[in-house]
Design a protein around this motif. Structure first.
Motif, short mmCIF file in Angstrom:
data_model
loop_
_atom_site.label_atom_id
_atom_site.label_comp_id
_atom_site.label_asym_id
_atom_site.label_seq_id
_atom_site.Cartn_x
_atom_site.Cartn_y
_atom_site.Cartn_z
N SER A 98 0.85 -1.19 0.00
CA SER A 98 0.00 0.00 0.00
C SER A 98 0.88 1.24 0.00
CB SER A 98 -0.94 0.01 1.21
OG SER A 98 -0.21 0.01 2.42
N LEU A 101 -1.66 8.00 -1.59
CA LEU A 101 -1.86 8.62 -2.91
C LEU A 101 -1.53 10.10 -2.85
CD1 LEU A 101 -5.21 6.89 -3.89
CD2 LEU A 101 -2.96 6.51 -4.91
N ASP A 125 -2.53 6.42 -8.55
CA ASP A 125 -2.71 4.97 -8.67
C ASP A 125 -2.09 4.42 -9.95
OD1 ASP A 125 -4.67 6.15 -10.30
OD2 ASP A 125 -6.29 4.89 -9.53
N SER A 142 -7.07 -4.51 -6.21
CA SER A 142 -6.66 -3.25 -5.61
C SER A 142 -7.86 -2.60 -4.93
CB SER A 142 -6.09 -2.31 -6.66
OG SER A 142 -7.08 -1.95 -7.60
N LYS A 144 -8.95 1.39 -2.79
CA LYS A 144 -8.59 2.72 -2.30
C LYS A 144 -9.54 3.08 -1.17
CE LYS A 144 -7.78 4.42 -6.92
NZ LYS A 144 -8.18 5.43 -7.88
N PRO A 163 -9.63 9.77 -2.15
CA PRO A 163 -8.88 8.62 -1.63
C PRO A 163 -7.45 9.00 -1.26
CG PRO A 163 -10.07 8.01 -3.61
CD PRO A 163 -10.17 9.50 -3.49
N TYR A 165 -5.31 6.36 0.43
CA TYR A 165 -4.50 5.14 0.44
C TYR A 165 -4.91 4.22 -0.70
CZ TYR A 165 -2.92 6.71 4.95
OH TYR A 165 -2.37 7.46 5.95
N TYR A 166 -3.90 3.52 -1.21
CA TYR A 166 -4.08 2.58 -2.32
C TYR A 166 -3.34 1.31 -1.97
CZ TYR A 166 -3.89 0.95 -7.22
OH TYR A 166 -4.02 0.24 -8.38
#
Length: 174
Positions: A98, A101, A125, A142, A144, A163, A165-166
């Protein structure tokens, strides 16, 4: 670490995503030193070993010598100058990683007191996807999520919808 806030939401999403893709019978090498999330993984039955705090831009020997079946990297790649080198050095066939972003309304994170706690990269991303693909990984899944705060202002409002976090589950392309 986490003196001001504990990332409950991020940890909850991360363990759910990890549990979806990785069995507790598989061994994990977690990139980064032992941290609160290491303990969460262990509490969920995972066998986890961590890297020892070496500069992974310079020394990937722990990664290349690892016998782990899965590599995890939670908020690690943004701190590296060359995440490509680390990704290429992984021998395991599975990766769960992770990254934060890039937020168009906020500059990259930089600690004033800890030289290692700075973001060299904050990815979009598609950039992280491209990095993984170029390093020989195929993204299987995946997700987010946002990271809202309880502060008042324009940027805190944007954090409710944008978003932050990815996370990806990827497998090595043979």
């Amino acid at each position: 670490m986490y003196e001001k806030s504990y990332p409950n939401k991020r940890f909850k999403h991360t363990i759910q995503f990890l549990s979806k893709h990785v069995s507790t019978s598989e061994t994990i090498l977690d990139l980064g030193v032992v941290n609160p999330f290491t303990k969460i993984m262990q509490e969920h039955g995972y066998k986890v070993e961590n890297t020892k705090g070496e500069d992974l831009d310079v020394d990937t020997s722990t990664i290349t010598n690892a016998e782990a079946e899965v590599i995890t990297a939670f908020e690690i790649f943004e701190h590296l100058l060359s995440p490509f080198t680390v990704l290429k050095s992984i021998k395991a066939d599975k990766l769960v990683a992770s990254v934060p972003l890039k937020l168009w309304f906020s500059s990259a994170y930089r600690s004033k007191t800890d030289m290692l706690d700075r973001h060299y990269h904050e990815f979009e991303d598609w950039q992280f996807d491209w990095l993984l693909e170029k390093a020989g990984w195929k993204i299987i899944d995946s997700q987010k999520w946002t990271n809202p705060t309880k502060k008042i202002g324009i940027r805190p409002i944007l954090r409710w919808f944008t978003p932050r976090y990815y996370i990806v589950y990827a497998e090595r392309i043979k």
